[in-house]
Structures are given as C-alpha cells and as structure tokens.
Design an enzyme around this catalytic site. Structure first.
Site, PDB file in Angstrom:
ATOM      1  N   GLU A 179     -65.202  80.363 -19.949  1.00 50.80           N
ATOM      2  CA  GLU A 179     -64.988  79.601 -21.190  1.00 50.80           C
ATOM      3  C   GLU A 179     -65.992  78.460 -21.215  1.00 50.80           C
ATOM      4  O   GLU A 179     -66.228  77.809 -20.187  1.00 50.80           O
ATOM      5  CB  GLU A 179     -63.560  79.052 -21.226  1.00 50.80           C
ATOM      6  CG  GLU A 179     -63.276  78.116 -22.386  1.00 50.80           C
ATOM      7  CD  GLU A 179     -61.855  77.548 -22.337  1.00 50.80           C
ATOM      8  OE1 GLU A 179     -60.949  78.233 -21.803  1.00 50.80           O
ATOM      9  OE2 GLU A 179     -61.643  76.413 -22.813  1.00 50.80           O
TER      10      GLU A 179
ATOM     11  N   GLU B 120     -64.584  68.731 -27.142  1.00 44.74           N
ATOM     12  CA  GLU B 120     -63.154  68.550 -27.308  1.00 44.74           C
ATOM     13  C   GLU B 120     -62.866  67.052 -27.378  1.00 44.74           C
ATOM     14  O   GLU B 120     -63.601  66.245 -26.807  1.00 44.74           O
ATOM     15  CB  GLU B 120     -62.361  69.136 -26.142  1.00 44.74           C
ATOM     16  CG  GLU B 120     -62.400  70.641 -26.028  1.00 44.74           C
ATOM     17  CD  GLU B 120     -61.549  71.124 -24.879  1.00 44.74           C
ATOM     18  OE1 GLU B 120     -60.404  71.543 -25.091  1.00 44.74           O
ATOM     19  OE2 GLU B 120     -62.052  71.063 -23.732  1.00 44.74           O
TER      20      GLU B 120
END
Length: 252
Positions: free
Chosen positions: A131, A136
C-alpha cells in the site's frame, strides 16, 4: 510536468459530473475497514443525497449525516470499462482538506493483484500486497499531512510502518499539491514540491519488503472516525465535511 515525465492520464474535474469511465465507488457498511464509522455509498449518492460530485472545476467528496448514520465516498481509479492502474510513475493531486475532529481524508494507492481468497494460489492479502499512502490527515491533528508505505515487513499492525509527517500550513483552508514519485529504485513523496517521505528499494528481491513492482490504482476517500481518525473521538458538528480535489494526474 515533472522533468523527464509525460502526462499519461488525468482527471481535471472540469465537467458537470464525475466521469464513470475513470472512477468506481466502493459500497461498504460502517466498520468494514479500520473500524471506520461511515458508510461508503455507491455512485456517490444515496437517495439523491450526494457524497461525491463535481462543482466549479473540483471533485467534492462529502461526509454527511443521513438517516442516523454518516455516509461518504471512496473512489477508485480502476473501473470495469478500462484500466486505470500503473507500475511506476509520478502521481499528483491538488487537494483542499476538510476540517473537524473525526475526518480522515486520503489520497493513496493499492495494487490490482490483491487477493483475499486464502484457497487461491494467488492469495495476496493486505499488507503483503503493499500500500502506498501519498497523503493522509486526521482532523484532530489539523494541517499535519503524512505519507506512508505498508507491506508485510513494514505495517502499522506490527508497528513497523514507514511514515513521515509534516506541518502543511493551511492544508485545511487552501489547495496544496501532494505527489508521489515511484520508481524501481525508490518511493518518494512531495508536498508542494518539497520532499517529504523517502523509501528505497532494498534490492533484495524480497516481496515482504518491496511488493511495489506491479500495477497500483488510485483511491480518494474521506473516512469518518476509525482506528486513526477517531483516536480522539469525533465531533458531529463538523459534518458535513468536504474534501476537494482540483485534479489528479499521472505521469510516466
């Protein structure tokens, strides 16, 4: 255009609606992943109430209360009508983040070869599949944006994830450019052209430490609460909360 690269795909969100040839929506119940509280609804709406729409040249992803729960959108660039996934390249989006405790916006990538069927010879679950988190942020820690990678050897479930955070002034009030340069040798992220996170390929040909040599697709989503976004609770008065994306571009 980054030096040495050529634009191969983009969505500028300049039309009147979301291009379904570019994006597909998840349809997940609350708690399906990361203990997140929102329901991801298909097609960016539920009962005519929109969680994703294009307006004034930007994609809007909205988390809002409806019928006693929070609904939002999670959009993937891989679709049944065409392949929107790449191995290596420069991936960039210009984003304005939402405000409020409980928000958890993200711009990230997952591989097309993930497989959660343990009986399959191609079994390749998370985190083994890899990933790449380009950007974020969690609303209880406003304007601190981060980048991370996850794989079997390095992931947050065992406390070994590779990550770096930076204070991005007014990330919740203005647009900033978040980018990933991904090559066979390294993963490097940027905020407004400034280097943030660097993860080199250890060249050991070990999938546990470098599964990043297959096609990955782009995900844009706005979560509510969850294992990280909800660490300090949620503030329902923050809803509706909106993440705006001016464009997404891919260069190779």
């Amino acid at each position: 255009v980054p030096e040495g690269y050529t634009l191969v795909w983009s969505d500028e969100f300049n039309g009147s609606q979301i291009d379904k040839n570019n994006w597909e929506f998840e349809n997940w119940a609350p708690g399906y992943v990361n203990n997140e509280l929102q329901r991801y609804v298909p097609d960016g709406e539920r009962g005519g109430v929109k969680t994703a729409f294009v307006e004034n040249g930007a994609l809007n992803i909205v988390a809002r209360s409806l019928d006693g729960e929070v609904i939002s959108a999670r959009m993937n660039s891989i679709t049944g009508s065409g392949k929107r996934a790449w191995t290596y390249g420069w991936f960039e989006a210009r984003i304005l983040l939402p405000t409020g405790r409980g928000t958890w916006p993200a711009f990230w990538m997952m591989p097309t070869n993930q497989n959660y069927d343990s009986s399959s010879p191609n079994y390749n679950p998370w985190p083994n599949c890899g990933e790449i988190d380009i950007m974020e942020e969690v609303g209880y820690n406003p304007n601190y944006t981060s980048s991370s990678i996850h794989c079997k050897a390095y992931n947050h479930m065992i406390g070994t994830q590779k990550t770096k955070e930076v204070y991005t002034p007014n990330a919740e009030g203005s647009f900033h450019v978040y980018a990933l340069e991904w090559t066979a040798d390294y993963i490097q992220t940027y905020v407004d052209g400034q280097k943030l996170f660097y993860f080199p390929n250890d060249k050991k040909n070990n999938k546990d430490t470098w599964p990043f040599k297959t096609d990955f697709y782009i995900t844009l989503n706005l979560a509510w609460g969850g294992a990280w976004g909800g660490q300090k609770g949620v503030d329902p008065s923050a809803l509706p909360a909106t993440m705006q994306i001016d464009y997404v571009r891919v260069f190779q």
